[in-house]
Design an enzyme around this catalytic site. Structure first.
Site, PDB file in Angstrom:
ATOM      1  CD  GLU A  65      22.525 -49.344   8.593  1.00  0.00           C
ATOM      2  OE1 GLU A  65      23.694 -49.751   8.655  1.00  0.00           O
ATOM      3  OE2 GLU A  65      21.692 -49.805   7.799  1.00  0.00           O
ATOM      4  CB  SER A  91     -10.521  -3.733 -25.857  1.00  0.00           C
ATOM      5  OG  SER A  91     -11.304  -3.927 -27.010  1.00  0.00           O
TER       6      SER A  91
END
Length: 704
Positions: free
Chosen positions: A97, A357
């Site tokens: 680029e 329980s």
């Protein structure tokens, strides 16, 4: 990279090519009918991304990404820096680029001249001549048209950006903002979307595709235009091979590597925790949680696999907590976040359920503190009635006379309710609340005996916190999900004294393990709510507490699903997935009574529910005091502590109380029935207590 020495510093004298570039800009400006001063006046200062919002990220305790969130404008935009990227990709990006990126000051005059010459020669745009800095300027300040004036503005912006930012910062902006198709912006979002991984390690082919996509992100989207994406990738590979950036072997291998043809899902670990943490933070924050990502992923698979095996519509939730800190290291809120049949988006770990329980250990813990039971105390498991209420055991049978240890390990209902009837349900509820857990009860209703068998609402997070306190010898901690988060200023009160908490843990360590599991390594308790709606299993070793729930999110019954057979196997497998040996529980604290039933004081050998309420009633002034702990004849091992402390407890009598050892006051004027004697001496001692009415009680003990 060998050409990065100027990332941190800029040359003091700009090269001549910059001035040539600036001259080219001015000529183009004049050609467009503007003056440089007019353009600068219209543009103003260059934006540097101050108004950009990034995705909120929630990470694990080690920084691994758990879940990113879309920005408010609907983009996956994950911030990152050059250091977070594979350096091969950085080299390929710059070579393709902007090969003079580290030499120019925003505009590359040679690239502009090359682009202009190519356009004149071929009659169309072959290359744009834009530098990476110019692309960053365009990303920061998008322009709807691509006119000459827009190009000039972009060039001026690039120069402005270069004056204010270093090269590394400019690259960081590019890596965070470059478009990759659809709502994917930035390199990190792209690698997650197309490769399902972070950008730290990329292949040559992956790097080439990521270089190619931002040039035409919509036309080259791999999930929509796979052939175009692969062709663009191959052109990048060929050009970089000619330039010598990649060697021949790398190029040939990269060309053979298949390109992605779709998008992968973004990470979604601990989705419920991430959602809650992100909701309380400003947009764009990176929030570090306490979650262990590897353990979380493993337990999410476990919860899903086991829930599917249990039955249709069944879900499971799992919590794992560090005993030392209270940090939640795994939080599985359900069985598949997008599983609508199992209400996956509901956090079932925070849903109110009946605890079955699972509160029984805390009933016995209070009774141990009160000195009315011991694990080897005998207690009757027979038919009993409280008004119209006639409790039964889960197996619809009675077991006769058993020890308290057996009653808790076998989760017998009748013995637990007999003890709860003596200590009082309201006292149990208050003790749990002081330790940070408030049970959900019907509005304006006083707690009843049914609380002991699940007649209240509780969350999995609540049970994890309560059992964490047991693992810590009675000292509770608030659970935390965010690393380095401040704890609430209001301290929690101790759940139990260390002796009672350790004794309960010792009993629970002997609970019967589920089929094909090795018992005796963790202390645990199971529970099943009325109608088979909720199955629970909560356990701990010396380092970790794990809590498990299984059931239907809609609260419907699942016949035959009980805690021991549905939730306990998940609990034991979760401990196996911790990846370490079980950490043993600590030794008994000083003052813990370890004895056989026949060696206990007479008052502790058998539980007598008809006689004890009068003794335990603290409001009656005509009841003489009685030393509940230490009992007469007890041998107390305080170990080798330099500052030993002995717990004392009195029943009956009228406060305040004076405690004496061999006639010498050791705790004067104590209004509470629990007291601490600091610094007792070894040997035989006559311990006495005197109440406000002058009544006394004595016990002869031996301190070792």
């Amino acid at each position: 990279m060998s050409r990065h020495p100027d990332l941190a510093s800029r040359p003091g004298i700009w090269p001549l090519r910059f001035y040539a570039g600036l001259l080219a800009i001015l000529l183009l400006v004049n050609a467009a009918g503007f003056t440089a001063s007019e353009v600068l006046r219209r543009l103003g200062p260059a934006p540097l991304g101050e108004r950009l919002t990034y995705s909120t990220l929630v990470t694990g305790r080690d920084g691994q990404l758990l879940r990113p969130f879309l920005t408010r404008d609907g983009y996956w935009r994950l911030p990152m820096t050059t250091a977070d990227a594979d350096q091969r990709y950085i080299r390929m990006l710059i070579a393709y680029e902007d090969k003079r990126f580290f030499d120019h000051h925003g505009v590359d005059p040679l690239a502009l001249l090359r682009a202009g010459w190519q356009a004149l020669r071929h009659g169309q745009v072959i290359s744009g001549g834009s530098t990476l800095t110019m692309q960053v300027a365009r990303l920061l300040e998008p322009r709807p048209r691509r006119s000459l004036a827009d190009k000039l503005a972009e060039m001026i912006r690039a120069v402005q950006i270069e004056q204010r930012l270093g090269k590394a910062e400019i690259l960081d902006l590019y890596l965070s903002l470059a478009p990759y198709g659809g709502n994917v912006e930035g390199l990190r979002a792209a690698t997650l979307a197309y490769f399902g991984k972070e950008p730290r390690r990329l292949s040559t082919a992956e790097s080439a595709l990521l270089v190619a996509l931002p040039q035409a992100p919509e036309q080259r989207r791999p999930d929509r235009h796979a052939a175009a994406a692969q062709a663009a990738r191959n052109r990048v590979i060929a050009r970089l091979a000619r330039a010598g950036v990649v060697n021949r072997d790398q190029a040939e291998a990269a060309l053979l590597e298949p390109a992605p043809a779709g998008r992968k899902p973004f990470p979604l670990l601990a989705a419920h925790v991430a959602e809650r943490l992100a909701a309380g933070a400003p947009p764009g924050r990176v929030i570090r949680s306490t979650i262990d990502a590897a353990l979380q992923a493993s337990l999410e698979r476990l919860a899903r696999d086991r829930a599917l095996a249990i039955g249709s519509g069944v879900a499971s939730a799992i919590l794992a907590v560090d005993n030392a800190t209270g940090e939640v290291i795994a939080h599985v809120g359900g069985t598949g976040y997008f599983d609508q049949q199992r209400a996956g988006q509901l956090d079932l770990a925070t849903s109110l359920r009946s605890p079955g329980s699972t509160l029984k250990p805390f009933i016995y813990g209070l009774a141990l503190e009160d000195g009315i039971v011991h694990p080897e105390t005998l207690i009757d498991d027979r038919a009993i009635r409280y008004g119209a209420y006639a409790p039964e055991n889960f197996d619809d049978s009675f077991h006769g006379t058993v020890t308290v240890r057996t009653a808790l390990q076998q989760s017998l209902n009748v013995p637990a309710l007999q003890v709860l009837n003596v200590i009082g349900p309201d006292r149990l509820v208050a003790r749990l609340a002081n330790a940070g857990v408030r049970l959900a009860l019907p509005k304006d209703a006083a707690p009843g005996l049914a609380v002991g068998l699940g007649g209240a609402g509780v969350r999995l997070t609540d049970l994890a916190a309560l059992y964490l306190a047991l693992a810590r010898n009675g000292q509770p901690l608030r659970l935390s999900w965010q690393a380095d988060a401040r704890q609430a200023s209001q301290p929690l009160r101790r759940l139990f004294e260390p002796q009672a908490a350790w004794t309960i843990s010792d009993v629970l360590k002997g609970a019967p393990a589920p089929p094909n599991a090795l018992g005796g390594q963790i202390a645990f308790k199971t529970g099943t709510s009325y109608g088979y709606r909720d199955a629970w299993a909560i356990g701990y070793d010396g380092a970790t507490t794990i809590a498990v729930w299984a059931g239907r999110p809609d609260g419907a019954a699942v016949p035959g699903v009980v805690g021991r057979m549905a939730a306990a196997p998940i609990l034991f497998e979760a401990f196996q997935r911790l990846g370490r040996a079980r950490t043993p529980l600590g030794p008994p604290p000083a003052g813990t009574i370890i004895a056989r039933s026949e060696d206990l004081p007479a008052a502790l050998q058998r539980f007598r529910p008809d006689g004890l309420p009068e003794m335990a009633n603290t409001a009656r002034a005509d009841t003489p005091p009685a030393i509940a702990f230490p009992p007469d004849g007890a041998r107390i091992d305080l170990g080798d502590e330099t500052s030993p402390v002995l717990s004392l407890k009195v029943l009956g009598g009228t406060p305040p109380f004076i405690w004496l050892a061999d006639g010498v006051p050791v705790v004067p004027g104590e209004f509470r029935r629990d007291a601490l004697w600091e610094g007792p001496s070894h040997g035989f001692t006559r311990l006495s207590v005197i109440d406000a009415r002058g009544k006394t009680a004595s016990a002869r003990i031996r301190i070792e």
